[in-house]
Enzyme design. Structure first.
Site, short mmCIF file in Angstrom:
data_model
loop_
_atom_site.label_atom_id
_atom_site.label_comp_id
_atom_site.label_asym_id
_atom_site.label_seq_id
_atom_site.Cartn_x
_atom_site.Cartn_y
_atom_site.Cartn_z
N ASP A 79 9.16 4.42 -3.17
CA ASP A 79 8.20 3.58 -2.45
C ASP A 79 7.26 2.97 -3.49
O ASP A 79 6.33 3.61 -3.96
CB ASP A 79 7.43 4.45 -1.44
CG ASP A 79 6.37 3.65 -0.69
OD1 ASP A 79 6.09 2.51 -1.10
OD2 ASP A 79 5.80 4.20 0.27
N LYS A 133 2.57 -5.27 -0.45
CA LYS A 133 1.25 -5.53 -1.04
C LYS A 133 1.23 -6.73 -1.98
O LYS A 133 1.08 -7.86 -1.53
CB LYS A 133 0.74 -4.27 -1.72
CG LYS A 133 0.41 -3.16 -0.70
CD LYS A 133 -0.31 -2.01 -1.36
CE LYS A 133 -0.64 -0.88 -0.42
NZ LYS A 133 -1.82 -1.07 0.37
N TYR A 142 1.69 9.22 0.50
CA TYR A 142 1.31 8.33 1.60
C TYR A 142 2.34 7.21 1.67
O TYR A 142 2.58 6.52 0.68
CB TYR A 142 -0.10 7.75 1.41
CG TYR A 142 -0.43 6.76 2.50
CD1 TYR A 142 -0.78 7.21 3.77
CD2 TYR A 142 -0.36 5.40 2.28
CE1 TYR A 142 -1.03 6.30 4.79
CE2 TYR A 142 -0.62 4.49 3.30
CZ TYR A 142 -0.96 4.95 4.54
OH TYR A 142 -1.21 4.06 5.56
N TYR A 144 -8.76 3.12 10.22
CA TYR A 144 -9.31 4.48 10.16
C TYR A 144 -10.79 4.51 10.57
O TYR A 144 -11.62 5.06 9.86
CB TYR A 144 -9.09 5.07 8.75
CG TYR A 144 -7.64 5.34 8.49
CD1 TYR A 144 -7.09 6.58 8.82
CD2 TYR A 144 -6.80 4.38 7.98
CE1 TYR A 144 -5.74 6.84 8.63
CE2 TYR A 144 -5.45 4.62 7.78
CZ TYR A 144 -4.93 5.84 8.10
OH TYR A 144 -3.60 6.09 7.92
N1 PLP Z 1 3.58 2.96 1.04
C1 PLP Z 1 2.60 3.03 0.14
C2 PLP Z 1 2.83 3.71 -1.17
C3 PLP Z 1 1.34 2.48 0.43
O1 PLP Z 1 0.36 2.57 -0.48
C4 PLP Z 1 1.15 1.83 1.69
C5 PLP Z 1 -0.15 1.28 2.04
O2 PLP Z 1 -1.18 1.61 1.52
C6 PLP Z 1 2.22 1.77 2.58
C7 PLP Z 1 3.42 2.35 2.23
C8 PLP Z 1 2.07 1.10 3.91
O3 PLP Z 1 1.95 -0.29 3.73
P1 PLP Z 1 1.28 -1.18 4.87
O4 PLP Z 1 -0.17 -0.82 4.91
O5 PLP Z 1 1.51 -2.61 4.40
O6 PLP Z 1 1.98 -0.89 6.14
#
Ligand code: PLP
Length: 430
Positions: A251, A280, A150, A18
């Protein structure tokens, strides 16, 4: 390399998350990392090391250079660093998949080991859409989510990110057109709101014929605004999805592995999704790997379809180094009383951030598990807030109107005190 030369090259050639090109804000140059500390190549505000208040974006739950994790990578490196996963398999990946099935809600039985969180969400969506095609209901191809979420930066995940205030508003015209519910009202402890429940029920019922799945970040919406929701809404979603034959995706890329005080955020509600995304902290922040888990209903449906395979297969799928360190990270977490550590951090964050509520310009202070958030009533001055935290010896990365921390679980009380002092200082400066 001389740090000034390094920064010149960085500004000229390296795209940061970003960020514009060339870069306008010099990043801090990290030379090494150990425990909860980042050692800097050149001092910032007189500090040559910073306590990491961010766990490298939720990932480094055991801190850096942990001897057990280092050894897991070293041992695996001695055997094999990578091998393709098509037609071949290996113990680190198989052990990891079996372990994830064991520790996640019981209906989740099958695991796709991808290479980033965004890919895990892509795969989750593909599983859901392909399931409905396979069972003869191809019209069910849209996703419903609530606003403010997100889910990643690739195209399909972007389509379920917050459509207005979010980071991907630019792409509105070209993304798949999804269905957005309002965000649940209130925080973690709020009672279920009847009017909101009716809104969600009406939307899911109205769109059920075209909905493949509902996707949400359970309990904590992360990069979309660091907001907390009552687990009651997860139970409501499960009920509505069952009633209208819509799949439910959680997620848990940010929330997984203890961050919210339960091993998975779904556990706050004792609800099982049909698909769960992890990433993560999966590898303790050592290597890039993510996982998408699904039920046998979905796997069987896809496997009996006209195209009986899940057509997804990244080159670095199931990477043995990442799988080995993920196994070690999970063993390390579950082999200790991790809930006590997360509770200790929660208590420390509550005590240390309580005063922040009286800082002028602070709109809200909230804490859940090892997550502390100070929300301002104005956009944060990122440069000033980051520098104020660094002056306290702490690395923070504020964004939008938020100053927040999710420290490694190994952060001791003294360093936790530094982190909360830094959040307060950043709030005052930002
Ligand atoms: N889903 C959530 C809830 C996230 O917080 C993130 C990243 O911050 C992602 C998906 C995307 O993961 P990545 O950055 O490993 O592609």
């Amino acid at each position: 390399m001389d740090p000034r030369h390094l920064l010149d090259l960085d500004r000229a050639h390296v795209w940061h998350p970003y960020a514009p090109m060339p870069g306008t804000v010099d990043p801090y140059v990290v030379e090494s990392a150990s425990g909860v500390r980042l050692r800097l190549a050149q001092p910032v505000a007189g500090r040559d090391e910073l306590v990491d208040g961010m766990s490298s974006w939720w990932a480094a739950i055991h801190g850096y250079g942990h001897p057990v994790l280092d050894e897991a990578v070293r041992a695996q490196l001695g055997r094999m660093s990578h091998v393709m996963f098509g037609g071949l398999t290996h113990e680190p990946a198989v052990r990891l998949a079996a372990r994830l099935v064991e520790i996640t809600p019981e209906p989740l039985q099958h695991v796709f080991l991808g290479d980033s969180g965004s890919v895990a969400v892509e795969v989750a969506m593909k599983m859901c859409l392909q399931y409905w095609v396979s069972v003869g209901r191809p019209a069910k191809r849209r996703l419903l989510t609530w606003r403010g979420g997100y889910h990643g930066d690739t195209f399909h995940p972007m389509s379920v990110c917050d459509p207005e205030g979010g980071m991907h508003a630019l792409w509105g015209g070209v993304l798949p057109h999804q269905v957005f519910a309002e965000e649940p009202p209130g925080g973690y402890d709020a009672p279920l709101d009847g009017a909101y429940a009716a809104h969600l029920a009406e939307l899911i019922e109205r769109h059920a014929g075209e909905l493949a799945a509902v996707i949400v970040e359970p309990v904590v919406q992360g990069a979309g605004g660091m907001r907390f929701h009552s687990p009651a809404y997860l139970r409501l979603l499960r009920e509505l999805c069952d009633r209208h034959d819509v799949l439910l995706v959680f997620d848990e890329i940010a929330t997984g592995f203890g961050r919210t005080g339960e091993l998975f955020a779904a556990d706050h509600a004792r609800v099982s999704p049909d698909v769960m995304c992890l990433g993560k902290a999966l590898t303790g922040g050592y290597l890039t790997m993510a996982a998408t888990l699904c039920t046998s209903r979905i796997a069987d449906g896809i496997s009996r379809g006209e195209v009986p395979v899940l057509a997804h297969g990244p080159t670095f799928m199931g990477n043995p180094l990442a799988a080995a360190v993920a196994n070690a990270s999970i063993d390390l977490l579950l082999g200790q009383d991790w809930q006590v550590e997360v509770k200790r951090i929660e208590t420390g964050l509550r005590a240390g951030l309580a005063d922040a509520a009286s800082v002028p310009g602070v709109h809200d202070v909230r804490v859940l598990g090892a997550i502390g958030v100070v929300q301002l009533d104005h956009p944060v001055d990122m440069r000033a807030a980051t520098a104020a935290a660094a002056a306290e010896g702490v690395w923070l990365r504020p964004f939008r109107d938020l100053i927040y921390t999710m420290p490694p679980y190994v952060t001791d009380d003294t360093d936790l005190g530094r982190i909360t002092a830094a959040v307060r200082a950043a709030a005052a400066a930002g």
